[in-house]
Design an enzyme around this catalytic site. Structure first.
Site, short mmCIF file in Angstrom:
data_model
loop_
_atom_site.label_atom_id
_atom_site.label_comp_id
_atom_site.label_asym_id
_atom_site.label_seq_id
_atom_site.Cartn_x
_atom_site.Cartn_y
_atom_site.Cartn_z
N MET A 34 0.03 15.57 69.19
CA MET A 34 0.96 16.12 68.27
C MET A 34 2.23 16.60 68.03
O MET A 34 2.68 17.79 67.47
CB MET A 34 0.15 17.47 66.99
N GLY A 40 -0.13 18.40 80.32
CA GLY A 40 -1.68 17.85 79.66
C GLY A 40 -1.50 16.27 78.98
O GLY A 40 -2.14 14.88 79.79
N HIS A 41 -0.37 16.23 77.74
CA HIS A 41 -0.18 14.22 77.12
C HIS A 41 0.34 13.65 78.35
O HIS A 41 0.13 12.61 78.25
CB HIS A 41 1.38 14.97 76.36
N GLN A 65 -5.86 18.16 59.30
CA GLN A 65 -6.49 17.86 60.25
C GLN A 65 -6.37 20.51 60.45
O GLN A 65 -6.80 20.69 61.18
CB GLN A 65 -6.56 17.62 62.00
N GLY A 151 -7.98 13.63 75.75
CA GLY A 151 -7.87 14.62 77.02
C GLY A 151 -8.83 15.49 76.28
O GLY A 151 -9.53 15.94 75.37
N MET A 188 -2.83 23.74 79.61
CA MET A 188 -2.02 23.76 79.27
C MET A 188 -2.15 23.47 77.50
O MET A 188 -3.03 22.56 77.97
CB MET A 188 -1.35 22.13 79.48
N SER A 189 -1.37 23.94 77.05
CA SER A 189 -2.13 23.40 75.20
C SER A 189 -0.13 23.59 74.64
O SER A 189 0.74 24.52 74.90
CB SER A 189 -2.75 24.24 74.98
P1 AMP Z 1 -2.48 17.56 71.53
O1 AMP Z 1 -0.68 17.51 71.08
O2 AMP Z 1 -2.88 18.75 71.69
O3 AMP Z 1 -3.44 17.15 70.00
O4 AMP Z 1 -3.18 16.49 72.03
C1 AMP Z 1 -2.64 15.49 72.04
C2 AMP Z 1 -4.11 14.79 73.47
O5 AMP Z 1 -3.30 15.66 74.45
C3 AMP Z 1 -5.05 15.14 73.42
O6 AMP Z 1 -6.02 14.29 72.95
C4 AMP Z 1 -5.61 16.31 73.93
O7 AMP Z 1 -6.94 16.17 74.41
C5 AMP Z 1 -4.61 15.82 75.37
N1 AMP Z 1 -3.78 17.01 76.17
C6 AMP Z 1 -3.69 18.46 75.94
N2 AMP Z 1 -3.67 19.46 76.15
C7 AMP Z 1 -4.03 18.83 76.84
C8 AMP Z 1 -4.28 18.87 78.94
N3 AMP Z 1 -3.98 20.13 79.60
N4 AMP Z 1 -4.91 18.36 79.74
C9 AMP Z 1 -5.40 17.10 79.45
N5 AMP Z 1 -5.16 16.61 78.18
C10 AMP Z 1 -4.43 17.34 77.16
#
Ligand code: AMP
Length: 284
Positions: A34, A40-41, A65, A151, A188-189
């Site tokens: 997103m 992390g990404h 979602q 992730g 990380m978020s």
């Molecule tokens: P998001 O952009 O938050 O929807 O996450 C996109 C992808 O990145 C998803 O598969 C998440 O699980 C993964 N992800 C988000 N944060 C992390 C992290 N700290 N470490 C590894 N993968 C991550």
């Protein structure tokens, strides 16, 4: 110099760009995101490269979602920064569609995964996993990758995607990648940027308490419920506003456990100010 990142906005352009990689004999790995990208990404892109896949990322803040009172409008967006990070990481294609490209017509179809969505975030975010399963299905059908990278940070989501791909016999391998953390342990978020400096200090207690729970239940003697109740109370005392759940679950079925006997996961969702923080760790 990293190779140039192809930026595509339409499904037709995406399929064309993916086809060029496949025609050159490469496998393709899809990384749905997103946006508001962090390390992390980037680790998911690295995971795809490590397996020899041409990495294809998607950036789409999926409205279906988010619940009506959730942070869809406030969700951080930084497309130019995201493209730079993806190119530096070695990503080859980014698919960044407009909402009208993803949802050109009213949706008559929903992908619904049961069982693994019943507990944990399920009851707190009604409709969330339907939105995730449906948009991930669409993204997989649009890109038709060999592998999809997700992730472990979103552990329940990973189990939902694995169940969906298995049940629907999608010819795609799902790869779960370890959670990337800040040096003090905070996962990380994209949502961490909502935290005030004081909340950021409090936030690191989440990983600390979860690590303590893992150590306490590891040998299978302690009652998980007693240990997690104490950890939840410690988080509230530290300044968390709410602990939606902090539970020890079976690592595959996500069913709550009272004694650890096999692969298990400590998994939690909390609220700190306006930020919803989730995390999980394995019990070794
Ligand atoms: P998001 O952009 O938050 O929807 O996450 C996109 C992808 O990145 C998803 O598969 C998440 O699980 C993964 N992800 C988000 N944060 C992390 C992290 N700290 N470490 C590894 N993968 C991550």
């Amino acid at each position: 110099m990293p190779e140039k990142l192809a930026i595509v906005r339409t499904v037709a352009e995406l399929r064309h760009a993916v086809a060029a990689h496949k025609a050159a004999g490469r496998t393709v790995g899809l990384i749905p995101t997103m946006g508001a990208l962090h390390e992390g990404h980037v680790s998911l892109v690295a995971g795809a490269l490590a397996r020899g896949d041409a990495p294809v990322a998607s950036i789409f803040v999926n409205p279906t979602q988010f619940g009506p009172n959730e942070d869809f409008a406030a969700y951080p967006r930084d497309e130019a920064g995201d493209f730079a990070k993806l190119e530096a990481a070695g990503c080859r294609i980014v698919f960044a569609p407009a909402k009208e490209e993803m949802y050109p017509a009213p949706m008559l179809t929903t992908v619904k995964v049961t069982g693994v969505t019943d507990g944990l975030c399920g009851p707190f975010r009604p409709g969330h996993f339907d939105g995730v399963a449906t948009v991930v299905t669409k993204l997989l059908m649009m890109a038709m990758p060999d592998r999809g990278y997700f992730g472990e940070k979103d552990f329940q989501q990973l189990q939902v995607i694995k169940a969906m791909v298995r049940d629907l016999a999608m010819p795609i391998e799902i790869v779960g990648m370890p959670t990337v953390r800040e040096p003090d342990g905070l996962a990380m978020s994209s949502r961490n940027r909502y935290l005030s400096p004081a909340e950021r200090t409090t936030a690191l207690q989440l990983h600390r308490q979860m690590t303590a729970v893992a150590a306490a239940v590891r040998d299978g003697k302690a009652s998980c419920t007693a240990v997690t109740t104490a950890a939840s109370q410690a988080l509230l005392a530290a300044g968390f506003d709410k602990v939606e759940y902090l539970t020890v679950v079976d690592a595959e079925s996500l069913q709550p456990l009272d004694k650890v006997a096999g692969p298990a996961r400590i998994i939690a969702a909390t609220r700190l100010g306006r930020t919803r923080l989730i995390d999980n760790i394995a019990v070794d």
